[in-house]
Scaffold this active site. Structure first.
Site, PDB file in Angstrom:
ATOM      1  N   GLY A 125      44.682 -17.744  58.805  1.00  8.34           N
ATOM      2  CA  GLY A 125      43.337 -17.361  59.207  1.00  8.34           C
ATOM      3  C   GLY A 125      43.370 -16.330  60.308  1.00  8.34           C
ATOM      4  N   PRO A 126      42.228 -15.694  60.559  1.00 12.58           N
ATOM      5  CA  PRO A 126      42.174 -14.653  61.593  1.00 12.58           C
ATOM      6  C   PRO A 126      42.405 -15.225  62.988  1.00 12.58           C
ATOM      7  CG  PRO A 126      40.012 -15.035  60.607  1.00 12.58           C
ATOM      8  CD  PRO A 126      40.967 -15.896  59.867  1.00 12.58           C
ATOM      9  N   PRO A 127      42.652 -14.366  63.977  1.00 20.38           N
ATOM     10  CA  PRO A 127      42.883 -14.861  65.346  1.00 20.38           C
ATOM     11  C   PRO A 127      41.658 -15.583  65.904  1.00 20.38           C
ATOM     12  CG  PRO A 127      43.512 -12.537  65.133  1.00 20.38           C
ATOM     13  CD  PRO A 127      42.771 -12.898  63.892  1.00 20.38           C
ATOM     14  N   GLY A 128      41.950 -16.611  66.712  1.00 18.92           N
ATOM     15  CA  GLY A 128      40.872 -17.287  67.448  1.00 18.92           C
ATOM     16  C   GLY A 128      40.148 -18.377  66.707  1.00 18.92           C
ATOM     17  N   GLY A 150      41.560 -21.314  65.984  1.00 20.91           N
ATOM     18  CA  GLY A 150      42.043 -22.617  66.446  1.00 20.91           C
ATOM     19  C   GLY A 150      43.260 -23.127  65.711  1.00 20.91           C
ATOM     20  N   LYS A 151      44.096 -22.237  65.187  1.00 24.30           N
ATOM     21  CA  LYS A 151      45.282 -22.684  64.432  1.00 24.30           C
ATOM     22  C   LYS A 151      46.299 -23.363  65.356  1.00 24.30           C
ATOM     23  CE  LYS A 151      46.225 -18.554  62.822  1.00 24.30           C
ATOM     24  NZ  LYS A 151      45.154 -17.780  63.450  1.00 24.30           N
ATOM     25  N   SER A 168      34.463  -5.375  45.764  1.00 24.17           N
ATOM     26  CA  SER A 168      33.220  -6.155  45.834  1.00 24.17           C
ATOM     27  C   SER A 168      31.960  -5.306  45.665  1.00 24.17           C
ATOM     28  CB  SER A 168      33.138  -6.896  47.171  1.00 24.17           C
ATOM     29  OG  SER A 168      34.197  -7.794  47.290  1.00 24.17           O
ATOM     30  N   LYS A 222      29.942 -13.780  52.876  1.00 27.75           N
ATOM     31  CA  LYS A 222      28.951 -12.807  52.401  1.00 27.75           C
ATOM     32  C   LYS A 222      27.556 -13.419  52.338  1.00 27.75           C
ATOM     33  CE  LYS A 222      32.295 -10.217  49.604  1.00 27.75           C
ATOM     34  NZ  LYS A 222      32.778  -9.939  48.234  1.00 27.75           N
TER      35      LYS A 222
END
Length: 771
Positions: A353-356, A358-359, A676, A719
């Site tokens: 997942g993207p940064p920030g 909570g990984k 898309s 989206k």
């Protein structure tokens, strides 16, 4: 002899007893005791000291205090910090508490005093000599009292005083001392003292016998020890061996204290023998020492006990994180299986997942929920295979790899081990670290993980591996195949608001020294911060902005003496300045050649406007707006489809020879790519060529083929949320994406109308308004 009754303040003593002629310091802190001292100081400085039956009783009643005590004179009184008084008292003579005259504010007792004067009889003289003789023997055996004290005690001629002095030097229980104090008659007191001394002598004799027996048992060991020490001294003098013998013995002792596997124990023993045989001043001895230290420091058999309470684990995960249901569900499933069987190997979870989002903190929560040790190793920038598998011992400065180093840090063989930023690894001439990680993360191999430095296989099968990455396509496929991937797409706006209210705001308010009453946030304020000041999938920038607001509020509270700072959506700009981001709004009026599309970005979903303009020309197709290769191909495919359907759509058949078409996507500074927008661009082209406007309350996403089929796309949840945010009422999307609608929040799903399409004709029918 007894005297008439006399009133005197009483000081109860805890865990101590004062005999006549005894001078001692007492620390007094209880209110009643301080009151009794003050009363005594006002009058003749005399007070009666009586011991409590139980030293733990803080507020003793009359029945909790022994009836025989000692009248003492206060010699010195000193007040200490904290309200305690240190007093120096000297015992004078015995006294009996006949009754308590007053109970408050301190105990005032009526006492009968005894002066202790008794005639010397032959019997008393004999008992005195026996007591002195026994005391002398006791001093010699116990060796707790210096000879000078013994001389000063023996010099006392009065039997009563002698008895009290001897009793004051004996280490007796309060009950035994009280027995001696209760004996007003000197003869009776001497008899009791002789009994106590006789008992103490028996105990000391028994201790002596036990010591002799233990010493005999230790003689052989001691003899061997002395011979070894003599041998070492001789060898040292001859220059044969030095302190290495002691060092080798220390390593052997450390090895005995641990439960090492057989293979490891053999390796350690072999290395210790090498160290012993090695000549002095050899550089390799330092290498062997370091190697032995590593082998003996690793947790070969040490494990922590898992907490397998599912309800507690679920509560901890919910406390630390909002949302992230898939990850929480997977952890609880693992705990459930561990409760049923011990044989299951630790899973390998890959959080993408993207940064920030909570990984990393999620891995900490897993460790806390299971009560396991937590270790984090960052793999960002690692390009040397030896970082994972260790260096061979032949190299200078060789060390184990990061995995073994992490296991040593954990101190147990079943920690939660976090491999952070696995997608940031690279490879060069020094090897491929991702290939070395295959053995670490393969459940079939990691029970015998081989580190080049350690050389002995180490069991990693009990470790719960958590791997994090920002993107999946950078992780090598063989490595990805061994992991269970869980995608954390990012948080919706509603989730971000809840995270801010539940976690971020309380944390930042606490860190900035504020209270909840001093700074007030509204939910609308947080929404405005999220929309206008942050653009991210996680919550890092949101936390930074909350911290910024806390700093501004702290300054106002200190500088302007304000008690409360209210931050609202209206005054937010005065704290954070002008909004940094803007969200595309849906078109207000029906327009020809303008269609609204939905796009996925790394910071969540967004609304994308597609503009198409036609002009006289030679059939040229122009694309602008910094479009990527895939998006340009989608535009070409959409144009070809419209051209093939020109007659059915009522478009002049030869338009492509005399009409130039320009497709533009605003915000040209931002790179845009992906399939898309295929149906969006085709709809805008059809609108521009037919003159029919596109409905302004509709947004669309989907890939288009040359035959007009609509193919599924990703990022549906993000989206849809973006469309909902800007006021869209209807969404056109591929029919095959129906399965993704389960992830959309219920409240958002209810407020939108979804049109599921399979062909471009259905899209045009739904999107184009009547002329």
């Amino acid at each position: 002899m007894s005297k008439q009754l006399r009133k005197m303040p009483l000081l109860p003593l805890r865990g101590i007893l004062v005999f006549p002629y005894m001078i001692i310091h007492l620390d007094v802190g209880r209110e009643k005791s301080i009151g009794a001292l003050e009363e005594a100081m006002v009058h003749d400085r005399q007070i009666i000291l009586a011991s409590q039956r139980d030293a733990q009783t803080d507020k003793p009643l009359p029945e909790d205090i022994f009836s025989i005590g000692t009248v003492a004179e206060i010699k010195q009184l000193l007040k200490l910090p904290g309200g305690t008084i240190r007093v120096l008292v000297e015992g004078l003579h015995r006294a009996e508490i006949v009754r308590y005259a007053e109970l408050d504010p301190f105990y005032m007792a009526e006492i009968r005093e005894y002066d202790g004067a008794e005639p010397k009889t032959p019997e008393v003289e004999a008992l005195t000599r026996t007591a002195v003789s026994q005391f002398e023997q006791w001093v010699k055996l116990s060796k707790k009292i210096p000879p000078e004290t013994l001389v000063s005690v023996v010099m006392v001629e009065e039997p009563g005083r002698l008895t009290d002095l001897i009793a004051s030097h004996l280490a007796l229980k309060i009950e035994d001392k009280q027995v001696l104090l209760d004996a007003v008659d000197v003869k009776e007191r001497l008899e009791r003292l002789c009994d106590i001394l006789g008992r103490e002598m028996e105990i000391l004799e028994l201790e002596k016998k036990i010591n002799v027996r233990v010493r005999k048992q230790m003689e052989k060991t001691q003899k061997e020890y002395y011979l070894r020490e003599q041998l070492k001294a001789i060898q040292k003098e001859l220059g044969d061996k030095d302190d290495r013998m002691a060092e080798a013995d220390e390593y052997r002792q450390r090895m005995k204290e641990q439960e090492l596997p057989k293979e490891v124990a053999e390796k350690v023993t072999k290395e210790i023998e090498r160290l012993e045989k090695m000549p002095p001043m050899v550089a390799e001895s330092a290498v062997i020492r370091t190697y032995l230290d590593w082998l003996l420091a690793l947790p070969w058999t040490k494990e922590t006990t898992d907490r397998l309470d599912i309800s507690i684990a679920e509560k901890i995960l919910d406390e630390d994180h909002y949302g992230l249901e898939k990850v929480k569900e997977r952890i609880l499933e693992y705990l459930s299986i561990r409760k049923l069987t011990e044989k299951m190997k630790g899973p390998i979870l890959c959080l993408v997942g993207p940064p920030g989002v909570g990984k990393t903190s999620l891995a900490r929560s897993i460790a806390r929920a299971m009560e396991r040790k937590f270790v984090r190793v960052s793999l960002g920038g690692v390009r040397d295979e030896a970082e994972v598998r260790g260096h061979r011992r032949t190299y200078v400065g060789a060390l184990p790899g990061r995995v073994i180093q992490g296991m040593r840090t954990a101190g147990s063989k079943n920690p939660v081990f976090l491999l952070d930023e696995i997608d940031k690894m690279s490879s060069d001439f020094r090897g491929d670290p991702s290939a070395a990680l295959l053995e670490v993360l393969d459940p079939e191999q990691n029970n015998t993980f081989s580190d080049h430095y350690v050389e002995v296989p180490f069991d990693l099968s009990r470790v719960l591996w958590v791997v994090t990455a920002n993107v999946m396509h950078n992780i090598p496929k063989p490595l990805l195949d061994r992991m269970e991937t869980i995608t954390i797409a990012g948080y919706t706006e509603e989730e971000k608001v809840q995270i801010a209210l539940r976690y971020l705001i309380p944390k930042q308010v606490r860190d900035h020294g504020l209270t909840e009453k001093q700074i007030v946030f509204s939910e609308g304020t947080i929404q405005k911060v999220i929309r206008d000041y942050t653009r991210e999938a996680g919550v890092r920038n949101l936390e930074r902005n909350i911290a910024n607001l806390c700093r501004k509020a702290a300054r106002q509270i200190v500088q302007e003496k304000r008690t409360t700072v209210k931050i609202t959506a209206q005054n937010l700009h005065t704290f954070l300045g002008a909004p940094k981001h803007r969200h595309n709004k849906a078109e207000r009026n029906l327009q020809v050649g303008v269609a609204t599309g939905l796009a996925w970005t790394e910071v969540g979903g967004d609304v994308l406007a597609v503009e198409v303009s036609t002009m006289k020309g030679k059939g040229k197709l122009t694309l602008t707006g910094q479009l990527g290769g895939v998006m340009q191909e989608s535009a070409q495919a959409g144009f070809s489809y419209i051209r093939s359907r020109a007659e059915e759509l009522g478009i002049e058949p030869g338009f492509y020879e005399k009409t130039d078409i320009h497709i533009h996507l605003p915000e040209g500074a931002i790179p845009k790519d992906g399939p898309s927008a295929g149906i969006t661009m085709a709809t805008a082209i059809a609108s521009a060529l037919t003159g029919r406007p596109v409905r302004n309350d509709i947004a669309m996403t989907g890939e288009i083929t040359l035959r007009g089929r609509v193919l599924p796309v990703g990022g549906i949840k993000e989206k849809v949320l973006a469309a909902h945010r800007v006021g869209i009422k209807k969404i056109v999307m591929p029919k095959e994406n129906k399965r993704d609608m389960d992830e959309i929040p219920v409240n958002v799903k209810r407020s939108l109308e979804f049109v599921l399409v399979e062909h471009m004709d259905e899209v045009l029918g739904a999107a184009l308004a009547d002329q």
